[in-house]
Every structure is written in C-alpha cells, then in structure tokens.
Design a protein around this motif. Structure first.
Motif, PDB file in Angstrom:
ATOM      1  N   SER A  38     -18.546 -43.831   6.245  1.00  0.00           N
ATOM      2  CA  SER A  38     -19.842 -43.398   6.766  1.00  0.00           C
ATOM      3  C   SER A  38     -20.417 -42.238   5.969  1.00  0.00           C
ATOM      4  N   LEU A  41     -23.479 -42.828   3.751  1.00  0.00           N
ATOM      5  CA  LEU A  41     -24.729 -43.283   4.354  1.00  0.00           C
ATOM      6  C   LEU A  41     -25.965 -42.806   3.600  1.00  0.00           C
ATOM      7  N   LEU A 256     -25.395 -48.651   8.053  1.00  0.00           N
ATOM      8  CA  LEU A 256     -23.983 -48.414   8.386  1.00  0.00           C
ATOM      9  C   LEU A 256     -23.279 -49.711   8.745  1.00  0.00           C
ATOM     10  N   TYR A 272     -22.363 -43.260  14.386  1.00  0.00           N
ATOM     11  CA  TYR A 272     -23.483 -42.599  13.722  1.00  0.00           C
ATOM     12  C   TYR A 272     -23.730 -41.219  14.335  1.00  0.00           C
TER      13      TYR A 272
END
Length: 335
Positions: A38, A41, A256, A272
């Motif tokens: 992540s 991102l 994502l 997130y």
C-alpha cells in the motif's frame, strides 16, 4: 483593479511550471520499487492519474525485488530513481555507495503483526516462522519492531525468518500455512483478520518510528539531473496529496484493490484508512526514522552504526515546494 492584477499574477506564477512542462518533450525516468504494498499508492496514482505526465515525466515503473538489488540497479543505470526507504540508503552507504534520500511519505509504521488463528498471545510466537521479503529489509525490520513491542527476541525465543517474497506473496504464504506470522501492510492485514487470523501488534498504535518510502537517487544522478528530479519530486508530492484528499477516495481505493489483488471493498476501505493515518502531508526525509532503521540494521552490520544520517538525505526539492506554498495548494485543490 490592483487587487485583480495581483490575483492574476499569483495565478500565472502557479501555472508557469505546468506550462513549461507541457511545452517540452517528457523525460523518460525508470522508477524502481522493491515490493508491492500500500506504500506504493501515491506512485501508482501519479502514473494512472496522469500526474507524472502533467509534470513532464514519462515514468516507467519497475518492480525489482529486494532493497539491495534495487540500489544495484541504480548504479547500473537500469533505473534512475528508487522508490525506497532509508533501509536501502543505509545499506548502500555502509558499502561506500553515495545514495541520497530526497523524500519520505511517512515516518510512522501502519503495518501489523498477523499470525495464524491458533496463535493468540506473545508466548505463542516462540519457535515460530516469520515471513519476510529479505533479511535486514523493511519487512524484517517491521517484524523486529513488532517483536520488541511484545518483549520477544528472535535468537532467545527461537524465532526463524524465512525469505518468502513481496508482502502480497507473504500474505498468501501465511494463509496457506507455510509460515506462522508476518508483519503486513493494512489492506493485507485486514484481509487476513477478516478470515480469523490473529492481530498481535498494530505498529500504528506504538511510538515506533521508521523512514517511509520515498525518492532515492545516486549522488551522480542528483548532480547531473536535478531539474528532472525536481519534476519527479513535484509529481510524487502532488500525488501524495491526491491520495489523501477525501474527494479522491474512490479512485484511490480502486488503485489499491487492483494492485494488491483485493476483491472486498470493505477490506480495502479499512486498509486505506489505516494507510492514511501514517502519511506525511509534507514528505520531508525522516531523520528520526532513518536513525530507528540504523539502530536495527547495526545489529547485523556494525558499520552502519558509524554512519551520519544527516549526510544521507537531501531535502532541497521538498523545501522548495513547501516554501513556495505548492504543497498547501495541492491539498487545497478541489478535484
């Protein structure tokens, strides 16, 4: 009338860089990353939302497994920019390689120690297998930070580290029972806890400091291509703001889910939100985070303890963006 002229001049000043970038041929830049998580991102968003192109960068994103291999690729010229952490920069510096860290998207860790459902407490981890991407890499250090929180020590408690692959692969290895535990990023952690896996440590709720991913380059490229790097840093800083703006939540979630292979929107949403908690608004290189990594890495390589971390960072591009008001403008933008 004077006020109108003043507003026009200010607006023109903000537009000049974008006008200039649009009027010249884009510069090809190969950007390498050591894993898929992540933390990527803002890089994915910069590519897919046209932010790199807006700033005159033809970015090619390349996954090169392992921080040391990533730095080696900088030296060979295979990539020009590494989206990496202070871990790789410290390791390179210990070998006499002059690599600088220009940005850092965070100085805190949002990753979580996840274990198979039978493991409920710290003592249950004794004698167990942890999955990491590499020894003395970021995933290993996140695991070390989590074990410290539990009062565990790998050698004393017979904890083994197995090199598995990137975080997505580690997550699947844990799910398949090939390993017993791992420290994973928020979306992957949420996916496993939703299936009954145990969460023993949430590093976001500790005082653990760590240098988040950011732009790493060789001193040679920095000296020769500072104008190009200014564009790269500007694009990634705007993208970092983009993924944090509430108006862009749905876009960020889709990015994502695609890259982390998550099918459940609720899992992606929770992950997130956890990721957002640790992101910097202004991505200055984190000296405190680099010192934290230095402490852990010195356990494996005493040379790292002697490094002066201030010599490993260069904040000129972020400082320019900050002092010009550009970063505040990105967060004020309505999309």
């Amino acid at each position: 009338m004077a006020g109108i002229h003043r507003c026009f001049i200010v607006a023109l000043v903000w537009l000049i860089p974008e006008i200039v970038y649009a009027s010249v041929a884009p510069v090809r830049v190969n950007i390498g990353a050591a894993s898929v998580s992540s933390s990527m991102l803002s890089v994915w968003a910069a590519q897919e939302q046209g932010i790199f192109a807006k700033h005159g960068i033809d970015a090619q994103l390349i996954v090169i497994r392992g921080g040391s291999t990533l730095v080696a690729s900088l030296l060979t010229g295979e990539i020009q920019v590494a989206f990496t952490s202070g871990v790789s920069v410290l390791g390179a510096a210990a070998q006499g390689v002059d690599v600088k860290m220009l940005t850092s998207i965070s100085s805190r860790v949002s990753w979580k120690l996840i274990a198979n459902p039978q493991i409920k407490k710290a003592e249950d981890l004794r004698g167990k297998r942890f999955g990491v991407q590499s020894i003395v890499g970021s995933t290993w250090m996140y695991a070390m930070l989590a074990l410290e929180q539990l009062g565990l020590e790998p050698k004393r408690d017979n904890i083994t580290f197995l090199t598995i692959g990137d975080p997505v692969t580690i997550g699947y290895a844990l799910e398949a029972g090939r390993i017993d535990a791992a420290v994973l990023d928020p979306p992957l952690s949420r996916r496993l806890t939703s299936k009954g896996f145990s969460q023993l440590v949430d590093l976001a709720k500790t005082n653990a400091s760590f240098p988040g991913l950011g732009v790493g380059v060789t001193r040679t490229y920095l000296d020769q291509q500072s104008a190009t790097l200014d564009r790269v840093v500007t694009a990634l800083t705007e993208s970092l703001a983009f993924v944090q703006l509430p108006a862009n939540r749905s876009v960020a979630l889709k990015i994502l889910m695609k890259h982390l292979r998550i099918n459940d929107p609720a899992v992606a949403q929770d992950g997130y939100q956890d990721h957002l908690l640790t992101l910097n608004r202004k991505p200055y290189p984190s000296l405190e985070g680099v010192r934290s990594a230095q402490r852990l890495m010195a356990q494996q390589n005493p040379k790292i303890a002697a490094l002066k971390v201030e010599d490993l960072v260069d904040a000129r591009f972020i400082r320019r963006l900050d002092e010009s008001g550009a970063i505040d403008r990105y967060f004020g933008a309505q999309r």
